[in-house]
Design a protein around this motif. Structure first.
Motif, PDB file in Angstrom:
ATOM      1  N   TRP A 125      -1.455   9.874  13.759  1.00 26.94           N
ATOM      2  CA  TRP A 125      -2.413   9.464  12.739  1.00 26.94           C
ATOM      3  C   TRP A 125      -1.681   8.802  11.583  1.00 26.94           C
ATOM      4  N   GLU A 126      -2.197   7.675  11.135  1.00 26.94           N
ATOM      5  CA  GLU A 126      -1.730   7.027   9.913  1.00 26.94           C
ATOM      6  C   GLU A 126      -2.764   7.308   8.835  1.00 26.94           C
ATOM      7  N   VAL A 127      -2.322   7.756   7.671  1.00 25.95           N
ATOM      8  CA  VAL A 127      -3.200   7.927   6.513  1.00 25.95           C
ATOM      9  C   VAL A 127      -2.708   6.932   5.472  1.00 25.95           C
ATOM     10  N   ALA A 128      -3.584   6.028   5.040  1.00 29.01           N
ATOM     11  CA  ALA A 128      -3.141   4.933   4.179  1.00 29.01           C
ATOM     12  C   ALA A 128      -4.102   4.665   3.038  1.00 29.01           C
ATOM     13  N   HIS A 129      -3.530   4.175   1.965  1.00 26.97           N
ATOM     14  CA  HIS A 129      -4.310   3.602   0.863  1.00 26.97           C
ATOM     15  C   HIS A 129      -3.899   2.141   0.756  1.00 26.97           C
ATOM     16  N   ASN A 130      -4.860   1.268   0.981  1.00 24.93           N
ATOM     17  CA  ASN A 130      -4.648  -0.164   0.845  1.00 24.93           C
ATOM     18  C   ASN A 130      -5.697  -0.665  -0.135  1.00 24.93           C
ATOM     19  N   GLY A 145       0.825  -1.203   0.000  1.00 19.88           N
ATOM     20  CA  GLY A 145       0.000   0.000   0.000  1.00 19.88           C
ATOM     21  C   GLY A 145       0.856   1.248   0.000  1.00 19.88           C
ATOM     22  N   TYR A 146       0.235   2.344   0.401  1.00 15.39           N
ATOM     23  CA  TYR A 146       0.896   3.647   0.443  1.00 15.39           C
ATOM     24  C   TYR A 146       0.413   4.343   1.693  1.00 15.39           C
ATOM     25  N   LEU A 147       1.315   4.927   2.491  1.00 14.30           N
ATOM     26  CA  LEU A 147       0.891   5.544   3.732  1.00 14.30           C
ATOM     27  C   LEU A 147       1.862   6.617   4.196  1.00 14.30           C
ATOM     28  N   GLY A 148       1.389   7.431   5.137  1.00 20.19           N
ATOM     29  CA  GLY A 148       2.199   8.440   5.799  1.00 20.19           C
ATOM     30  C   GLY A 148       1.620   8.691   7.179  1.00 20.19           C
ATOM     31  N   TYR A 149       2.359   9.452   8.001  1.00 17.66           N
ATOM     32  CA  TYR A 149       1.944   9.718   9.369  1.00 17.66           C
ATOM     33  C   TYR A 149       2.055  11.199   9.702  1.00 17.66           C
ATOM     34  N   PHE A 150       1.103  11.694  10.486  1.00 17.62           N
ATOM     35  CA  PHE A 150       1.202  13.024  11.089  1.00 17.62           C
ATOM     36  C   PHE A 150       0.768  12.922  12.537  1.00 17.62           C
ATOM     37  N   SER A 151       1.145  13.923  13.336  1.00 18.30           N
ATOM     38  CA  SER A 151       0.636  13.988  14.703  1.00 18.30           C
ATOM     39  C   SER A 151      -0.178  15.267  14.847  1.00 18.30           C
ATOM     40  N   ASP A 152      -1.276  15.161  15.573  1.00 20.16           N
ATOM     41  CA  ASP A 152      -2.159  16.307  15.779  1.00 20.16           C
ATOM     42  C   ASP A 152      -1.541  17.252  16.813  1.00 20.16           C
ATOM     43  N   PRO A 153      -2.200  18.378  17.124  1.00 21.49           N
ATOM     44  CA  PRO A 153      -1.604  19.341  18.067  1.00 21.49           C
ATOM     45  C   PRO A 153      -1.285  18.779  19.451  1.00 21.49           C
TER      46      PRO A 153
END
Length: 132
Positions: A117-122, A104-112
């Motif tokens: 958070w993981e954002v992914a396309h599977n 798949g394809y993914l990335g991570y961010f952190s909120d304030p």
């Protein structure tokens, strides 16, 4: 699971991040809590100190909490769009979108408040009701 509640340090800041920054639809709620409609569940925001007191646990905030919140989307481009939207709203980019070892394809961010958070396309994973 019907509700995921995050204990946040600054409720107003977190409400702005999720409502205005990420565009989540906010539900009517009392002033000390905020609820947002998600895909099949709700997200709640509540003061971190008040939540710790309510659960009778320490509010030390130390280290990785041992979980991530995941958002699965329809395409690699949408992963990058969501990551950019989160960063523009004040998130910290942790790991930009990239190909995953599982295909798949993914990335991570952190909120304030540092929630990861993981954002992914599977391509093999169900995303939402419109995919039924």
């Amino acid at each position: 699971m019907s509700l995921l509640t995050l204990g946040v340090r600054d409720l107003a800041r977190s409400v702005r991040f999720y409502e205005q920054g990420l565009g989540l639809p906010r539900m009517p709620s009392p002033p000390e809590v905020a609820f947002f409609t998600l895909n099949g569940t709700w997200l709640g925001l509540y003061g971190r100190q008040a939540m710790a007191e309510e659960a009778d646990v320490a509010d030390d905030g130390g280290g990785f909490a041992g979980f991530t919140i995941a958002h699965n989307v329809h395409s690699e481009q949408e992963v990058d769009q969501v990551l950019a939207q989160a960063e523009a709203a004040g998130a910290t980019m942790v790991k930009p979108g990239h190909r995953a070892h599982w295909g798949g394809y993914l990335g991570y961010f952190s909120d304030p408040d540092g929630f990861l958070w993981e954002v992914a396309h599977n391509p093999e994973f169900w995303v939402g009701p419109e995919d039924n």
